[in-house]
Every structure is written in structure tokens, then in C-alpha cells.
Design a protein around this motif. Structure first.
Motif, PDB file in Angstrom:
ATOM      1  N   GLY A 203       0.811  -1.209   0.000  1.00 12.66           N
ATOM      2  CA  GLY A 203       0.000   0.000   0.000  1.00 12.66           C
ATOM      3  C   GLY A 203       0.845   1.259   0.000  1.00 12.66           C
ATOM      4  O   GLY A 203       2.048   1.243  -0.254  1.00 12.66           O
ATOM      5  N   ASP A 204       0.182   2.363   0.310  1.00 14.02           N
ATOM      6  CA  ASP A 204       0.788   3.690   0.241  1.00 14.02           C
ATOM      7  C   ASP A 204       1.498   4.034   1.547  1.00 14.02           C
ATOM      8  O   ASP A 204       0.892   4.022   2.614  1.00 14.02           O
ATOM      9  N   LEU A 205       2.784   4.373   1.460  1.00 21.46           N
ATOM     10  CA  LEU A 205       3.561   4.774   2.631  1.00 21.46           C
ATOM     11  C   LEU A 205       3.847   6.274   2.670  1.00 21.46           C
ATOM     12  O   LEU A 205       4.263   6.798   3.697  1.00 21.46           O
ATOM     13  N   GLY A 261      -5.853   3.767   8.243  1.00 23.32           N
ATOM     14  CA  GLY A 261      -5.864   4.104   6.831  1.00 23.32           C
ATOM     15  C   GLY A 261      -4.505   4.147   6.179  1.00 23.32           C
ATOM     16  O   GLY A 261      -4.396   4.486   4.993  1.00 23.32           O
ATOM     17  N   LYS A 262      -3.449   3.802   6.906  1.00 25.92           N
ATOM     18  CA  LYS A 262      -2.086   3.850   6.370  1.00 25.92           C
ATOM     19  C   LYS A 262      -1.461   2.452   6.428  1.00 25.92           C
ATOM     20  O   LYS A 262      -1.705   1.689   7.355  1.00 25.92           O
ATOM     21  N   ALA A 263      -0.637   2.154   5.430  1.00 28.90           N
ATOM     22  CA  ALA A 263       0.011   0.854   5.369  1.00 28.90           C
ATOM     23  C   ALA A 263       1.082   0.724   6.456  1.00 28.90           C
ATOM     24  O   ALA A 263       1.812   1.680   6.735  1.00 28.90           O
ATOM     25  N   ASP A 264       1.175  -0.450   7.059  1.00 33.82           N
ATOM     26  CA  ASP A 264       2.105  -0.715   8.148  1.00 33.82           C
ATOM     27  C   ASP A 264       3.102  -1.798   7.735  1.00 33.82           C
ATOM     28  O   ASP A 264       2.953  -2.441   6.693  1.00 33.82           O
ATOM     29  N   LEU A 265       4.091  -2.025   8.588  1.00 35.38           N
ATOM     30  CA  LEU A 265       5.106  -3.037   8.343  1.00 35.38           C
ATOM     31  C   LEU A 265       5.196  -3.953   9.552  1.00 35.38           C
ATOM     32  O   LEU A 265       5.110  -3.498  10.696  1.00 35.38           O
ATOM     33  N   THR A 270      15.337 -12.001  15.374  1.00 31.41           N
ATOM     34  CA  THR A 270      15.994 -13.301  15.379  1.00 31.41           C
ATOM     35  C   THR A 270      15.603 -14.169  16.568  1.00 31.41           C
ATOM     36  O   THR A 270      15.858 -15.374  16.568  1.00 31.41           O
ATOM     37  N   THR A 271      14.968 -13.576  17.592  1.00 30.36           N
ATOM     38  CA  THR A 271      14.493 -14.364  18.733  1.00 30.36           C
ATOM     39  C   THR A 271      13.089 -14.910  18.510  1.00 30.36           C
ATOM     40  O   THR A 271      12.586 -15.676  19.324  1.00 30.36           O
ATOM     41  N   GLY A 272      12.429 -14.475  17.429  1.00 31.41           N
ATOM     42  CA  GLY A 272      11.076 -14.928  17.149  1.00 31.41           C
ATOM     43  C   GLY A 272       9.992 -13.982  17.617  1.00 31.41           C
ATOM     44  O   GLY A 272       8.810 -14.319  17.551  1.00 31.41           O
ATOM     45  N   ALA A 273      10.359 -12.776  18.075  1.00 30.49           N
ATOM     46  CA  ALA A 273       9.370 -11.770  18.470  1.00 30.49           C
ATOM     47  C   ALA A 273       8.880 -11.016  17.230  1.00 30.49           C
ATOM     48  O   ALA A 273       9.600 -10.878  16.242  1.00 30.49           O
ATOM     49  N   LEU A 274       7.643 -10.516  17.313  1.00 31.35           N
ATOM     50  CA  LEU A 274       7.009  -9.830  16.185  1.00 31.35           C
ATOM     51  C   LEU A 274       6.694  -8.388  16.584  1.00 31.35           C
ATOM     52  O   LEU A 274       6.219  -8.125  17.686  1.00 31.35           O
ATOM     53  N   TYR A 275       6.955  -7.451  15.645  1.00 32.23           N
ATOM     54  CA  TYR A 275       6.741  -6.040  15.903  1.00 32.23           C
ATOM     55  C   TYR A 275       5.919  -5.408  14.775  1.00 32.23           C
ATOM     56  O   TYR A 275       5.982  -5.848  13.625  1.00 32.23           O
ATOM     57  N   ARG A 276       5.173  -4.364  15.145  1.00 35.19           N
ATOM     58  CA  ARG A 276       4.447  -3.561  14.166  1.00 35.19           C
ATOM     59  C   ARG A 276       5.093  -2.189  14.069  1.00 35.19           C
ATOM     60  O   ARG A 276       5.353  -1.539  15.078  1.00 35.19           O
ATOM     61  N   TYR A 277       5.342  -1.745  12.836  1.00 35.18           N
ATOM     62  CA  TYR A 277       5.735  -0.368  12.554  1.00 35.18           C
ATOM     63  C   TYR A 277       4.561   0.299  11.843  1.00 35.18           C
ATOM     64  O   TYR A 277       4.298   0.020  10.674  1.00 35.18           O
ATOM     65  N   SER A 278       3.838   1.143  12.547  1.00 33.21           N
ATOM     66  CA  SER A 278       2.674   1.809  11.965  1.00 33.21           C
ATOM     67  C   SER A 278       3.115   2.873  10.971  1.00 33.21           C
ATOM     68  O   SER A 278       4.059   3.641  11.219  1.00 33.21           O
ATOM     69  N   GLY A 279       2.422   2.930   9.846  1.00 32.00           N
ATOM     70  CA  GLY A 279       2.725   3.918   8.832  1.00 32.00           C
ATOM     71  C   GLY A 279       2.278   5.313   9.246  1.00 32.00           C
ATOM     72  O   GLY A 279       1.293   5.476   9.969  1.00 32.00           O
ATOM     73  N   THR A 280       2.996   6.326   8.753  1.00 33.29           N
ATOM     74  CA  THR A 280       2.672   7.724   9.055  1.00 33.29           C
ATOM     75  C   THR A 280       2.043   8.444   7.873  1.00 33.29           C
ATOM     76  O   THR A 280       1.420   9.492   8.049  1.00 33.29           O
ATOM     77  N   GLY A 281       2.248   7.918   6.652  1.00 31.89           N
ATOM     78  CA  GLY A 281       1.819   8.632   5.467  1.00 31.89           C
ATOM     79  C   GLY A 281       2.763   9.747   5.070  1.00 31.89           C
ATOM     80  O   GLY A 281       2.455  10.557   4.193  1.00 31.89           O
ATOM     81  N   ASN A 282       3.946   9.799   5.675  1.00 32.12           N
ATOM     82  CA  ASN A 282       4.944  10.838   5.421  1.00 32.12           C
ATOM     83  C   ASN A 282       6.201  10.179   4.870  1.00 32.12           C
ATOM     84  O   ASN A 282       6.864   9.405   5.567  1.00 32.12           O
ATOM     85  N   ALA A 283       6.563  10.511   3.629  1.00 32.38           N
ATOM     86  CA  ALA A 283       7.702   9.869   2.991  1.00 32.38           C
ATOM     87  C   ALA A 283       9.011  10.149   3.714  1.00 32.38           C
ATOM     88  O   ALA A 283       9.927   9.324   3.695  1.00 32.38           O
TER      89      ALA A 283
END
Length: 305
Positions: A203-205, A261-265, A270-283
């Protein structure tokens, strides 16, 4: 308020798709478009239909999807979104053995926020399309010429999800989606893409309505490639996001995870933990600080998509 629309459908659809691939893998699907030879191909009639002149202004859909995984034993699992930026407890999707699948990706064939099915490549190099709740079809063979496939949204401007493919020499190509799971012939994007060991996006970042991707180089630096909406030159020059991303062994996106409404990552360390990086809509600064959404155990998955 938690968003619940479509969750039950996605759970059911994933199970049906998983079962449907069994028939496709034994050759019952019909061949459509195979991977091209090493030289780029000229536009075909299908390409022209995919890319009318006015389509370049089409806005990218912001996908919001569940996360699926295939573990090291070949079993598939699904995680529906919980409405607060994370996932609910996992559910088994199928009793089928997916050990023959090398890669799998979700694809959105329309302009809404829902994915419509899966692309899957097996270890023999065949590519399949698995629409939700409909019989799978074989797209074609020869796809083992690529060491990286990425389904990260609509880059051509005509509304359907496209497929990026990188060959062993580092050249990146784009296959335009026809909205049916089938693909046009490939177009050359450019060389030098073997500098990256992770490529992701959905999506749009940057806030301009066009699909973008991020790519991590071997030094751990993450780069943003803004989409142009033009399939002949789908990306603008890269801009640096930041260093230190080699702490992760996987980057993937299911689109908008926190419903802003914004694309996230999504990043797995390497330990198997999962993280969310929320998108800002700002390049200039496309992601907020990371938020842990999975404490451990995510390394059990060979594929996450």
C-alpha cells in the motif's frame, strides 16, 4: 472500536484455498502465463487492456488483511486482526501439507481493502493462483529463474495487484495483474536489486495514493521506493529510512494493521518476536516507533504472508 467485518469470511476462505491447491499441484490447472525468457517482452494485448492511458491516476487500495503462516512441518495457520494493531490467537487453516510450496503471497485484485486470493510458487517453479473459495489455476512454469517474488500492491495504476520478481543477476521485473490472478508479460524495472535481502510493502507509505515498497540492504539500512503509478518506471529514486534493520530476519506487510488508513510493516527479529511499525503517510519518516505484537515463537514459521 475493533473492526470485525470480513474476519469470518477470511478464515473460511483460507481453509478452502488451502484445500484447493492440492488439485492444482498435481497438474489439473490450465497453464496461462509462464515466466518469460531472460529478455524483456513487448506489450501484449493483455498488457494494453491492463494499462489504459487514463489508468495511471488510479489510487492504490489500502489493504487490511489477516496474517497467514506455514510452519516448518508444512502446516498452515491464520491470524485475524484484533482491531487494536495486533492479531487474535492462531487458527489452523487446513490439514493439507504445504511442504511443496516455496513462496506464498496474498493479492488484492480490486480497489477495496480485501485480498482476493493467493499466489503460490512450488519448488518445481510453477506459479499458481488460489482465489478464495474457488478452484486454483496454474499460471505457468519456469518461475525458478527468480530468487525473490513480492506481491506488494498495485504499481501499474490500473487497480489490480501486481507481482515483482528479481532474477539471480539482480534485475527486477514487474508482472502486471489482470484482476483475475493472471499476469501480463514482464517489464524490466532495473538492475542492482540483489543489494537487498528483504523487500516488502502493501500500500501507500508516502501519502500520495500510490503503492510503495521498502527494501533492506545487506548493511541493515532500510530504503523507501515511492511508487509512481507508471508501470514503465514504477519507482522513484530511493530515500533512506534508517539503519539497524538487520536485527530482523523477516519483513512483511498485510497492509493497514492498526486501522488508521495507512500501510504498516511487520518485522520478526531473530528471537522470534514480532513487531508492528505503523505507517505515518509521510515519505520523510514513513514509520512510527515499533510496537511488540508477539512476544516469541514466530520463528516457527517458514513463510509469513
Amino acid at each position: 472500536m475493533a473492526k470485525t467485518s470480513g474476519r469470518k469470511h477470511r478464515r473460511i476462505a483460507a481453509r478452502v484455498a488451502a484445500a484447493a491447491i492440492t488439485a492444482a499441484l498435481v497438474g489439473t490447472g490450465t497453464s496461462a502465463v509462464a515466466a518469460d525468457s531472460p529478455s524483456p517482452v513487448a506489450p501484449s494485448a493483455d498488457n494494453a487492456a491492463q494499462q489504459p492511458a487514463a489508468a495511471a491516476t488510479a489510487a492504490a487500495a489500502t489493504v487490511s488483511s489477516a496474517l497467514y503462516g506455514i510452519d516448518k512441518a508444512g502446516k498452515s495457520w491464520g491470524y485475524t486482526q484484533n482491531g487494536t494493531g495486533g492479531f487474535e490467537a492462531r487458527e489452523s487453516n487446513s490439514s493439507s501439507d504445504w511442504s511443496d510450496i516455496k513462496d506464498m503471497f496474498q493479492v488484492n485484485n480490486g480497489t477495496d481493502s480485501a485480498t482476493d486470493g493467493l499466489w503460490a510458487r512450488d519448488y518445481d517453479g510453477s506459479l499458481y493462483y488460489l482465489p478464495w473459495e474457488v478452484q486454483s489455476t496454474r499460471i505457468g512454469g519456469g518461475w525458478n529463474i527468480y530468487n525473490k517474488l513480492v506481491s506488494a500492491g498495485n504499481f501499474g495504476g490500473a487497480g489490480a495487484g501486481d507481482l515483482l520478481a528479481r532474477d539471480s543477476g539482480g534485475t527486477l521485473y514487474i508482472y502486471l495483474g489482470l484482476g483475475t490472478g493472471k499476469l501480463t508479460g514482464r517489464y524490466k524495472v532495473g538492475a542492482g536489486w540483489n543489494a537487498y535481502n528483504q523487500i516488502a510493502g502493501n500500500g501507500d507509505l508516502s501519502g500520495d495514493g500510490k503503492s510503495d515498497i521498502v527494501a533492506r540492504d545487506k548493511a541493515g539500512v532500510l530504503w523507501l521506493y515511492k511508487g509512481t503509478g507508471n508501470y514503465k518506471a514504477p519507482f522513484a529514486s530511493r530515500t533512506k529510512i534508517g539503519a539497524g534493520w538487520n536485527t530482523y530476519n523477516l519483513l512483511v506487510s498485510t497492509g493497514d494493521l492498526d486501522y488508521d488508513g495507512k500501510a504498516d510493516l511487520i518485522a520478526r527479529d531473530t528471537t522470534g518476536a514480532l513487531y508492528r511499525y505503523s505507517g505515518t503517510g509521510n515519505a520523510a519518516s514513513p514509520y512510527k516507533g515499533r510496537v511488540k505484537i508477539g512476544a516469541s515463537g514466530w520463528n516457527t514459521y517458514r513463510l509469513l504472508f
